[in-house]
Design an enzyme around this catalytic site. Structure first.
Site, mmCIF file in Angstrom:
data_model
loop_
_atom_site.group_PDB
_atom_site.id
_atom_site.type_symbol
_atom_site.label_atom_id
_atom_site.label_comp_id
_atom_site.label_asym_id
_atom_site.label_seq_id
_atom_site.Cartn_x
_atom_site.Cartn_y
_atom_site.Cartn_z
ATOM 1 N N HIS A 171 67.897 8.989 43.804
ATOM 2 C CA HIS A 171 66.947 9.317 42.741
ATOM 3 C C HIS A 171 67.570 9.178 41.344
ATOM 4 O O HIS A 171 67.011 8.523 40.469
ATOM 5 C CB HIS A 171 66.401 10.725 42.963
ATOM 6 N N HIS B 179 61.668 8.671 34.253
ATOM 7 C CA HIS B 179 61.120 8.821 35.602
ATOM 8 C C HIS B 179 59.924 7.913 35.886
ATOM 9 O O HIS B 179 59.594 7.683 37.042
ATOM 10 C CB HIS B 179 60.746 10.278 35.871
ATOM 11 N N LYS C 43 66.629 22.915 30.982
ATOM 12 C CA LYS C 43 65.462 22.957 31.862
ATOM 13 C C LYS C 43 64.772 24.314 31.783
ATOM 14 O O LYS C 43 63.555 24.405 31.705
ATOM 15 C CB LYS C 43 65.837 22.629 33.312
ATOM 16 N N LYS D 184 59.401 24.912 41.520
ATOM 17 C CA LYS D 184 58.620 23.962 42.322
ATOM 18 C C LYS D 184 59.232 23.848 43.717
ATOM 19 O O LYS D 184 60.427 23.600 43.861
ATOM 20 C CB LYS D 184 58.629 22.571 41.677
ATOM 21 N N ARG E 99 56.759 20.462 29.453
ATOM 22 C CA ARG E 99 57.535 20.189 30.667
ATOM 23 C C ARG E 99 57.520 18.701 31.019
ATOM 24 O O ARG E 99 58.413 18.181 31.679
ATOM 25 C CB ARG E 99 57.030 21.053 31.841
ATOM 26 N N ASN F 111 60.280 14.241 32.389
ATOM 27 C CA ASN F 111 60.057 12.979 33.100
ATOM 28 C C ASN F 111 60.640 11.768 32.384
ATOM 29 O O ASN F 111 60.352 10.627 32.764
ATOM 30 C CB ASN F 111 58.560 12.754 33.332
ATOM 31 N N GLU G 56 70.697 13.231 35.589
ATOM 32 C CA GLU G 56 69.738 14.239 35.113
ATOM 33 C C GLU G 56 70.328 15.027 33.940
ATOM 34 O O GLU G 56 69.591 15.506 33.077
ATOM 35 C CB GLU G 56 69.328 15.193 36.246
ATOM 36 N N GLU H 173 53.655 22.691 33.625
ATOM 37 C CA GLU H 173 53.626 21.298 33.191
ATOM 38 C C GLU H 173 52.293 20.888 32.564
ATOM 39 O O GLU H 173 51.677 19.905 32.957
ATOM 40 C CB GLU H 173 53.966 20.359 34.370
ATOM 41 N N HIS I 1 60.637 6.213 39.137
ATOM 42 C CA HIS I 1 59.812 6.403 40.338
ATOM 43 C C HIS I 1 59.294 5.062 40.855
ATOM 44 O O HIS I 1 59.201 4.854 42.070
ATOM 45 C CB HIS I 1 58.631 7.328 40.050
ATOM 46 N N ARG J 4 52.770 35.101 53.792
ATOM 47 C CA ARG J 4 52.183 34.919 52.441
ATOM 48 C C ARG J 4 53.200 35.060 51.323
ATOM 49 O O ARG J 4 52.859 35.354 50.178
ATOM 50 C CB ARG J 4 51.033 35.892 52.193
HETATM 51 N N1 LIG Z 1 61.751 21.099 43.087
HETATM 52 C C1 LIG Z 1 62.072 20.346 42.055
HETATM 53 O O1 LIG Z 1 61.797 20.680 40.902
HETATM 54 C C2 LIG Z 1 62.814 19.071 42.292
HETATM 55 C C3 LIG Z 1 63.372 18.371 41.215
HETATM 56 C C4 LIG Z 1 64.119 17.230 41.480
HETATM 57 C C5 LIG Z 1 64.288 16.781 42.785
HETATM 58 N N2 LIG Z 1 63.716 17.476 43.817
HETATM 59 C C6 LIG Z 1 63.883 17.041 45.218
HETATM 60 O O2 LIG Z 1 65.257 17.126 45.558
HETATM 61 C C7 LIG Z 1 65.510 16.239 46.632
HETATM 62 C C8 LIG Z 1 66.823 15.547 46.407
HETATM 63 O O3 LIG Z 1 67.853 16.495 46.343
HETATM 64 P P1 LIG Z 1 69.402 16.088 46.378
HETATM 65 O O4 LIG Z 1 69.635 14.965 45.460
HETATM 66 O O5 LIG Z 1 70.146 17.329 46.217
HETATM 67 O O6 LIG Z 1 69.579 15.434 47.833
HETATM 68 P P2 LIG Z 1 69.814 16.050 49.278
HETATM 69 O O7 LIG Z 1 69.307 17.424 49.400
HETATM 70 O O8 LIG Z 1 69.309 15.039 50.232
HETATM 71 O O9 LIG Z 1 71.414 16.071 49.393
HETATM 72 C C9 LIG Z 1 72.101 14.846 49.331
HETATM 73 C C10 LIG Z 1 73.134 14.717 50.446
HETATM 74 O O10 LIG Z 1 74.278 15.494 50.120
HETATM 75 C C11 LIG Z 1 74.667 16.310 51.217
HETATM 76 N N3 LIG Z 1 75.300 17.496 50.624
HETATM 77 C C12 LIG Z 1 74.703 18.496 49.962
HETATM 78 N N4 LIG Z 1 75.599 19.318 49.431
HETATM 79 C C13 LIG Z 1 76.814 18.855 49.777
HETATM 80 C C14 LIG Z 1 78.151 19.279 49.512
HETATM 81 N N5 LIG Z 1 78.408 20.336 48.731
HETATM 82 N N6 LIG Z 1 79.164 18.549 50.024
HETATM 83 C C15 LIG Z 1 78.917 17.455 50.766
HETATM 84 N N7 LIG Z 1 77.680 16.991 51.033
HETATM 85 C C16 LIG Z 1 76.645 17.694 50.541
HETATM 86 C C17 LIG Z 1 73.379 16.550 51.945
HETATM 87 O O11 LIG Z 1 73.612 16.901 53.307
HETATM 88 C C18 LIG Z 1 72.686 15.204 51.801
HETATM 89 O O12 LIG Z 1 73.144 14.304 52.774
HETATM 90 C C19 LIG Z 1 64.325 15.305 46.698
HETATM 91 O O13 LIG Z 1 63.569 15.603 47.847
HETATM 92 C C20 LIG Z 1 63.535 15.602 45.453
HETATM 93 O O14 LIG Z 1 62.147 15.430 45.614
HETATM 94 C C21 LIG Z 1 62.992 18.599 43.592
HETATM 95 ZN ZN LIG Z 2 64.619 13.580 38.475
#
Ligand SMILES: NC(=O)c1ccc[n+]([C@@H]2O[C@H](COP(=O)([O-])OP(=O)(O)OC[C@H]3O[C@@H](n4cnc5c(N)ncnc54)[C@H](O)[C@@H]3O)[C@@H](O)[C@H]2O)c1
Ligand SMILES: [Zn+2]
Length: 366
Positions: A264, A247, A226, A142, A240, A244, A184, A236, A251, A120
């Site tokens: 993204h 986006h 942020k 999130k 917040r 977007n 971003e 949000e 999206h 939990r």
């Molecule tokens: N929670 C939130 O508020 C929020 C906001 C925006 C995005 N997201 C989520 O984040 C995700 C995308 O995250 P991301 O863009 O970080 O992609 P990701 O986590 O897929 O990482 C991208 C790639 O980089 C590699 N990598 C990571 N760190 C590295 C490093 N230091 N050196 C070499 N390679 C490295 C990873 O293995 C992967 O292949 C999506 O699922 C999205 O929905 C969440």
């Molecule tokens: Zn984004």
């Protein structure tokens, strides 16, 4: 080193941005969590562990238990979460255990959600390793996973105890990932921080060459933006929403291309260009401002080419030609450094914006 405070009704914690944090995590975590518990878990991916595992482990008196999540959006699932939960239970995890998410946004979202529901809810720490996760996903609480029916459909708000964003770790990030993440920060500047826009214009070379001081500056400013927004509107319900910006059509591009063609941030880059067009037409920004902001987006590009139909993108936003309201909410910049949410952007306006954006994308193809 810069520290930014997140202070919401449900959690208060620091986000630290600096160079070389990865080698001193244990004492830093103890400062916020007290003595390390019996079981410390680190959720990461094999690729990241190969690059940074040793540096990560160096400050821990006893190596944390490593749990792997394979890279890629297709592993951001309930099945992965269940596997992690079972591994933690089998390894003697309890309510006092601590989880550390070491990786990009996917590791952070999955790790955070696992921490949110194990027994939990247990405490966790974010150590984001991509630019995007440092400036965006690790801050705000999130967490969650995808369903086959759609992205991020399951999750919870669960804030970390602390976030440590190490610019040195970005040294191994592929260039394309860095540039996509920087979108971003461009967004952060446009909607809320004029001085960040200026800094990114004037120091693009240093930032793109990963000069630690320049990276730290952009990362800290983006996080500050942020955090400030999340502090005022954690769930949000209003403000917040401005996060977007870019986006709505971003999206739509991701959806239409099935998340397979663009990163993204790249989709958001194109989405911002479309949104600038709407803003310019509505005169919330001047021609000069529109040009300046578009130039900044391209400065951190190149954005990959697009070959899509505008109507398909408009449909993917959920806007309906017959619905005079178009999209329910659309974020428009007001000048540089401010933004508002319009509730009356029509499908026709979106169509024109998508056509404009696709025209720009075609110029890139030529
Ligand atoms: N929670 C939130 O508020 C929020 C906001 C925006 C995005 N997201 C989520 O984040 C995700 C995308 O995250 P991301 O863009 O970080 O992609 P990701 O986590 O897929 O990482 C991208 C790639 O980089 C590699 N990598 C990571 N760190 C590295 C490093 N230091 N050196 C070499 N390679 C490295 C990873 O293995 C992967 O292949 C999506 O699922 C999205 O929905 C969440
Ligand atoms: Zn984004």
């Amino acid at each position: 080193m810069q520290t930014i405070r997140v202070d919401t009704p449900s959690a208060k914690y620091d986000v630290t941005a600096g160079t070389g944090l990865i080698g001193s995590l244990a004492p830093r975590i103890e400062r916020v969590a007290g003595k390390l518990p019996r079981r410390v878990f680190v959720v990461t991916s094999p690729e990241i562990w190969a690059l940074w595992g040793e540096a990560f482990t160096s400050s821990f008196p006893e190596a944390p238990i490593t749990l792997f999540l394979a890279a890629g959006e297709k592993h951001k699932t309930m099945a992965s979460v269940e596997k992690l939960l079972r591994q933690m239970a089998a390894a003697g995890g309890d309510r006092g255990s601590l989880l550390i998410a070491l990786g990009g946004g996917i590791v952070g979202d999955v790790g955070g959600f696992t921490a949110a529901i194990f027994m939990r809810g247990i405490r966790y720490v974010q150590v984001p390793t991509t630019f995007l996760s440092q400036v965006d996903s690790s801050v705000g609480g999130k967490t969650g996973v995808n369903l086959r029916e759609g992205k991020n459909l399951v999750g919870s708000f669960h804030h970390p105890l602390a976030v440590f964003a190490d610019t040195a770790v970005l040294g191994t990030l592929p260039d394309r990932e860095l540039r996509a993440g920087l979108m971003e920060s461009v967004k952060a500047g446009i909607i809320r921080d004029r001085s960040l826009v200026r800094f990114m214009e004037e120091h693009a070379d240093e930032v793109l060459h990963r000069e630690p001081k320049a990276l730290e500056k952009v990362i800290a400013a983006s996080i500050r933006m942020k955090a400030e927004v999340v502090n005022k509107d954690e769930r949000e319900s209003g403000l917040r929403m401005i996060l977007n910006f870019g986006h709505t059509l971003g999206h739509a591009i991701e959806q239409v291309t099935r998340y397979k063609v663009l990163l993204h941030g790249e989709a958001v880059g194109w989405g911002m260009i479309a949104a600038l067009y709407v803003a310019h037409r509505r005169k919330t920004i001047t021609t000069k401002q529109a040009e300046r902001m578009e130039a900044l987006i391209h400065l951190y590009g190149p954005l990959p080419p697009l070959k899509l139909r505008a109507a398909k993108l408009v449909a993917a936003t959920g806007a309906d030609k017959k619905n005079v309201g178009g999209v329910r909410r659309f974020v428009l910049p007001i000048g540089i450094g401010d933004a508002g949410v319009a509730e009356d952007v029509t499908a026709d306006e979106l169509q024109a914006a998508a056509e404009f954006m696709l025209g720009r994308a075609a110029e890139r193809l030529a």
